[in-house]
Motif scaffolding. Structure first.
Motif, PDB file in Angstrom:
ATOM      1  N   ALA A 545     -25.029  26.072   8.508  1.00 43.31           N
ATOM      2  CA  ALA A 545     -24.235  27.038   9.461  1.00 43.31           C
ATOM      3  C   ALA A 545     -22.682  26.469   9.373  1.00 43.31           C
ATOM      4  N   ASP A 546     -22.437  25.505   9.017  1.00 43.11           N
ATOM      5  CA  ASP A 546     -21.069  24.826   9.176  1.00 43.11           C
ATOM      6  C   ASP A 546     -20.107  25.592   7.893  1.00 43.11           C
ATOM      7  N   GLY A 547     -20.585  26.194   7.095  1.00 41.24           N
ATOM      8  CA  GLY A 547     -20.011  26.991   6.117  1.00 41.24           C
ATOM      9  C   GLY A 547     -19.241  26.168   5.025  1.00 41.24           C
ATOM     10  N   GLN A 548     -19.386  24.794   5.274  1.00 42.50           N
ATOM     11  CA  GLN A 548     -18.938  23.823   4.143  1.00 42.50           C
ATOM     12  C   GLN A 548     -19.878  22.957   3.351  1.00 42.50           C
ATOM     13  N   SER A 549     -21.225  23.434   3.428  1.00 45.04           N
ATOM     14  CA  SER A 549     -22.237  22.659   2.714  1.00 45.04           C
ATOM     15  C   SER A 549     -23.489  23.282   2.531  1.00 45.04           C
ATOM     16  N   PHE A 550     -24.246  23.028   1.725  1.00 48.95           N
ATOM     17  CA  PHE A 550     -25.634  23.512   1.482  1.00 48.95           C
ATOM     18  C   PHE A 550     -26.613  22.629   1.277  1.00 48.95           C
ATOM     19  N   MET A 551     -27.991  22.986   1.625  1.00 47.35           N
ATOM     20  CA  MET A 551     -29.070  22.232   1.419  1.00 47.35           C
ATOM     21  C   MET A 551     -29.555  22.567  -0.360  1.00 47.35           C
ATOM     22  N   PHE A 552     -29.948  21.622  -0.836  1.00 47.02           N
ATOM     23  CA  PHE A 552     -30.747  21.995  -2.169  1.00 47.02           C
ATOM     24  C   PHE A 552     -31.707  20.974  -2.156  1.00 47.02           C
ATOM     25  N   ALA A 553     -32.799  21.436  -3.133  1.00 52.80           N
ATOM     26  CA  ALA A 553     -34.193  20.785  -3.469  1.00 52.80           C
ATOM     27  C   ALA A 553     -34.027  20.263  -4.852  1.00 52.80           C
ATOM     28  N   GLU A 554     -34.805  18.848  -5.065  1.00 58.61           N
ATOM     29  CA  GLU A 554     -35.182  18.404  -6.331  1.00 58.61           C
ATOM     30  C   GLU A 554     -36.487  18.303  -6.159  1.00 58.61           C
ATOM     31  N   SER A 555     -37.052  19.191  -6.976  1.00 58.09           N
ATOM     32  CA  SER A 555     -38.571  19.564  -7.146  1.00 58.09           C
ATOM     33  C   SER A 555     -39.363  17.973  -7.305  1.00 58.09           C
ATOM     34  N   TRP A 556     -39.059  17.505  -8.305  1.00 60.12           N
ATOM     35  CA  TRP A 556     -40.130  16.555  -9.009  1.00 60.12           C
ATOM     36  C   TRP A 556     -39.707  15.206  -8.187  1.00 60.12           C
ATOM     37  N   THR A 557     -38.670  14.991  -7.621  1.00 58.92           N
ATOM     38  CA  THR A 557     -38.389  13.680  -6.711  1.00 58.92           C
ATOM     39  C   THR A 557     -38.844  14.027  -5.142  1.00 58.92           C
ATOM     40  N   CYS A 558     -39.331  15.239  -4.861  1.00 57.14           N
ATOM     41  CA  CYS A 558     -40.041  15.695  -3.675  1.00 57.14           C
ATOM     42  C   CYS A 558     -38.929  15.420  -2.433  1.00 57.14           C
ATOM     43  N   SER A 559     -37.685  16.053  -2.864  1.00 60.73           N
ATOM     44  CA  SER A 559     -36.596  15.608  -1.648  1.00 60.73           C
ATOM     45  C   SER A 559     -35.551  16.599  -1.551  1.00 60.73           C
ATOM     46  N   SER A 561     -31.601  17.515  -0.148  1.00 59.59           N
ATOM     47  CA  SER A 561     -30.367  17.077   0.034  1.00 59.59           C
ATOM     48  C   SER A 561     -29.444  18.029   0.600  1.00 59.59           C
ATOM     49  N   ARG A 562     -28.194  17.358   1.058  1.00 58.87           N
ATOM     50  CA  ARG A 562     -27.124  18.326   1.622  1.00 58.87           C
ATOM     51  C   ARG A 562     -25.913  17.821   0.556  1.00 58.87           C
ATOM     52  N   TYR A 563     -25.206  18.953   0.381  1.00 59.52           N
ATOM     53  CA  TYR A 563     -23.883  18.736  -0.513  1.00 59.52           C
ATOM     54  C   TYR A 563     -22.867  19.266   0.182  1.00 59.52           C
ATOM     55  N   TYR A 564     -21.943  18.707   0.404  1.00 59.15           N
ATOM     56  CA  TYR A 564     -20.576  19.207   0.962  1.00 59.15           C
ATOM     57  C   TYR A 564     -19.463  19.864  -0.093  1.00 59.15           C
ATOM     58  N   LYS A 570     -15.699  16.545   1.755  1.00 56.20           N
ATOM     59  CA  LYS A 570     -16.066  17.484   0.461  1.00 56.20           C
ATOM     60  C   LYS A 570     -16.486  16.449  -0.684  1.00 56.20           C
ATOM     61  N   GLY A 571     -17.601  17.068  -1.386  1.00 61.47           N
ATOM     62  CA  GLY A 571     -18.012  16.056  -2.604  1.00 61.47           C
ATOM     63  C   GLY A 571     -19.183  15.262  -2.358  1.00 61.47           C
ATOM     64  N   LYS A 572     -19.448  14.930  -1.062  1.00 62.74           N
ATOM     65  CA  LYS A 572     -20.619  14.034  -0.651  1.00 62.74           C
ATOM     66  C   LYS A 572     -21.847  14.567  -0.781  1.00 62.74           C
ATOM     67  N   VAL A 573     -22.679  13.795  -0.999  1.00 66.78           N
ATOM     68  CA  VAL A 573     -24.184  14.373  -1.206  1.00 66.78           C
ATOM     69  C   VAL A 573     -24.890  13.538  -0.112  1.00 66.78           C
ATOM     70  N   GLU A 574     -25.701  14.166   0.946  1.00 68.39           N
ATOM     71  CA  GLU A 574     -26.479  13.238   1.877  1.00 68.39           C
ATOM     72  C   GLU A 574     -27.886  13.529   1.640  1.00 68.39           C
ATOM     73  N   LYS A 575     -28.781  12.651   1.839  1.00 64.12           N
ATOM     74  CA  LYS A 575     -30.459  12.884   1.515  1.00 64.12           C
ATOM     75  C   LYS A 575     -30.807  13.263   2.932  1.00 64.12           C
ATOM     76  N   VAL A 576     -31.335  14.349   2.958  1.00 60.48           N
ATOM     77  CA  VAL A 576     -31.982  15.082   4.314  1.00 60.48           C
ATOM     78  C   VAL A 576     -33.469  14.509   4.456  1.00 60.48           C
TER      79      VAL A 576
END
Length: 706
Positions: A545-559, A561-564, A570-576
């Motif tokens: 919703a912030d228009g500055q990041s997106f969620m993405f999945a990594e299938s085989w790690t079952c996780s 993450s959110r990328y800004y 900007k450039g940071k990845v956070e585990k959700v």
């Protein structure tokens, strides 16, 4: 003392086993072996023979290579087409003889002699070409007879003209320049050979005649069925071969100015040895100019080295014959077993340690089992195959892809009528609408495409920037699988893996290696670049919703993450979410500001344990049939809702897999949740009791239509 898990982790991290398979899968690996042999030959001969690499020796070698290399290139062209030409040495000898007769005896102009020699070569090649290409005689026997006839003609003429040739002498400056002159320090003959080699390289690798030639050598029946004039192509190869041999003989005559009864004797064996050592396939369909050059230099180095060591001619020929026999044996064995060997070494599982899977049957678990998807409504049963993703527009029309390469549109509101909205090819996977209503589609193996409202299909991109240290060509998009659009129009999409095609997804699951990525395409500049590399089966992209990041999945790690991609982070990845009970696929927004997530399969303890044992999985890949491998449990479908904190808010199961055994996507639209599955033949629709009945994802993100 380190544990076995630690050792396996360190080995997987610091010993890049996958590079062995990646290197062996490259086309240039065929050149690497003869090139290594050439380098070793130069090193050994240069160390044991004085002045072997002196300037004068290299100059003489360059002139020899100019002539011998042309003969090898001529033979290579014929071998690529699936033939053989044993008459190359006899044509070469005839060209030497008639060149000297024309220049020394009759004192004809050098250009006229050259033209006559080339015509003679064409005639010799045309004879072979007609007999082999059009009359379908066997190439080996036909060119063997040609060798005998042309050699006999040489000996007849040589006996009568040898005295005149030896007593004659040409005063032509052009003749001397061709034989002894240089261009910027490079022998003229070598310049001519390199120009011809470059031309043939362009023909074989960049032009249709070269592609057709390779196709004829690979499978003549298939080439004929594809509309290629096989007979004419075979005819042309023999004409080209003899013409190049004639030119080589002309250069030889200009360099030495004499000939003898043994000129060209055994040259066909040397040329064949060079072609095979360089990597040209005897059976046809494989070869290149680079292979011909490497093989030529290797044989010349060996021959000159043996002569300098005082080894006599017969022994020299015996050694070359033995090398040819060994090269043929290795080539045949390699071609027969290459794919099997590559299959064994290419699959290189990585170490992956997952935390214990969350309990789904314990009271109070956020993933508690239910069977709410058992009674979903069915759309398009039997009319579609493989709707990996589904999406709806403002007019309630439902879109999905099929494994036949179609985008199918079901007309709202009841979705009973349908049409093929567009045919793209491949297998359409993830989809998204941009601001003006264009449908963006990821196509496995093809890239990112756009379908306009008027059904016009446009390819946006099928490549990205190549990594500096990647062995495989990761500039090509292999498995683009989900997409979303940022508010400023930039398109972000996931590519699951750079190592495998879509049909080999199970092999990538077995490897569980970080070979996926998130890619950005900017329509304003038309440029594509890799945004996030080294993801473990990247999947699912959904803007926040912030228009500055997106969620993405990594299938085989079952996780999740959110990328800004913009803003202060900007450039940071956070585990959700770091530990899901299944393998995440597509992610999409919900009407209450949260996110829906599809789980394409459920985890099992056996596979979780095997992920910490890369050696076990490697042995499984080598010894067990793929249909017997450990797989994710794809017989149970599940959808979960989560928020930006990673909290699980809701979940929907189809325990028996009656309607949707493998859910890969879901879309909320006007109070309904639409379900897609890459292995299903239907779309599901589930009524969400508490959802906004007027909510449309396209309007909510881009604004209502004006």
């Amino acid at each position: 003392m380190m544990s076995s898990d630690t050792l396996a982790s360190l080995r997987s991290r610091y010993l890049p086993d996958q590079m062995i398979g990646e290197i062996m899968s490259k086309r240039w690996v065929d050149n690497a072996i003869p090139f290594t042999a050439l380098a070793l030959t130069v090193l050994v001969m240069g160390s044991i023979i004085p002045d072997f690499l002196s300037l004068s020796s290299l100059s003489d070698l360059a002139r020899q290579f100019a002539e011998f290399g042309l003969v090898v290139l001529a033979l290579t062209v014929v071998m690529i087409s699936g033939g053989i030409d044993l008459s190359v040495a006899s044509v070469f000898s005839l060209a030497v003889l008639f060149s000297l007769i024309g220049v020394n005896v009759y004192e004809l102009p050098v250009p006229a002699v050259l033209a006559g020699i080339l015509v003679m070569g064409m005639i010799c090649g045309a004879i072979n070409g007609v007999l082999i290409g059009y009359l379908r005689l066997r190439a080996f026997l036909t060119t063997l007879v040609s060798l005998i006839i042309f050699r006999s003609l040489y000996e007849i003429v040589f006996v009568r003209m040898s005295t005149s040739i030896m007593s004659g002498f040409s005063m032509s400056d052009l003749w001397v320049f061709i034989g002894e002159g240089t261009v910027l320090g490079v022998p003229v003959s070598l310049v001519i050979t390199l120009i011809i080699a470059l031309a043939w390289h362009l023909v074989l690798s960049r032009m249709r005649p070269g592609w057709r030639l390779t196709a004829v050598g690979g499978a003549r029946r298939s080439a004929f069925n594809a509309g290629i004039d096989v007979r004419f192509m075979v005819f042309l190869t023999y004409v080209a071969s003899s013409t190049m041999c004639a030119l080589a003989g002309f250069l030889f005559a200009a360099r030495l100015g004499s000939t003898g009864s043994d000129t060209g004797v055994g040259l066909e064996v040397q040329a064949l040895t060079a072609a095979v050592l360089g990597g040209t396939a005897i059976g046809g369909g494989r070869g290149s100019v680079a292979k011909a050059i490497i093989g030529s230099l290797l044989v010349l180095m060996l021959t000159n080295g043996l002569i300098n060591l005082g080894i006599s001619g017969p022994i020299n020929s015996t050694i070359l014959g033995a090398i040819l026999l060994l090269a043929v044996f290795v080539d045949m064995r390699w071609q027969k077993h290459r794919h099997r060997i590559l299959a064994k070494v290419y699959v290189s599982p990585a170490y992956l340690s997952l935390p214990p899977s969350p309990q789904v049957d314990a009271p109070g678990s956020p993933y508690v089992l239910n069977d709410r998807l058992r009674s979903v409504e069915i759309i398009g049963l039997g009319a579609i195959e493989g709707p990996e993703d589904v999406i709806l527009d403002r007019d309630d029309n439902l879109y999905c892809g099929t494994r036949h390469g179609d985008i199918v549109r079901f007309f709202g509101p009841d979705h009973k009528r349908s049409e093929v909205f567009a045919h793209i090819g491949g297998h359409p996977l993830g989809m998204a609408f941009d601001k003006i209503g264009n449908l963006l589609v990821c196509i496995g193996g093809m890239g990112l495409f756009q379908v306009a409202p008027d059904k016009t299909v446009t390819k946006l991109t099928d490549e990205t920037n190549r990594s500096w240290f990647s062995v495989v060509d990761d500039s090509r998009l292999r498995l683009a699988d989900d997409v979303d659009v940022a508010p400023d129009g930039r398109i972000y999409f996931s590519e699951a893996t750079i190592r495998y095609e879509q049909e080999d997804w199970a092999t990538d699951a077995l490897e569980s290696r970080a070979s996926g990525r998130i890619i950005c395409y900017d329509p304003r500049t038309g440029k594509t670049h890799t945004e996030i590399p080294k993801l473990v089966f990247a999947n699912g992209v959904a803007m926040c919703a912030d228009g500055q990041s997106f969620m993405f999945a990594e299938s085989w790690t079952c996780s999740i993450s959110r990328y800004y991609f913009d803003g202060p982070k900007k450039g940071k990845v956070e585990k959700v979410i770091s530990n899901l009970p299944g393998y995440p696929d597509n992610i999409n927004r919900s009407s209450d500001g949260n996110y829906w997530l599809a789980l394409l399969g459920m985890r099992g303890p056996a596979l979780d344990l095997a992920l910490r044992m890369p050696g076990f999985r490697k042995r499984m890949a080598r010894r067990v049939a793929p249909d017997q491998w450990l797989y994710p449990n794809i017989n149970t479908g599940c959808v979960v809702k989560f928020n930006e904190k990673g909290e699980i808010l809701d979940n929907l199961w189809d325990l028996g897999g009656l309607n949707h055994p493998m859910i890969t996507s879901m879309r909320e639209h006007r109070g309904w949740l639409y379900l897609g599955g890459v292995s299903n033949n239907r779309i599901g629709r589930y009524r969400l009791p508490d959802a906004d009945p007027n909510w449309c994802a396209q309007d909510a993100y881009w604004g209502a239509r004006s």
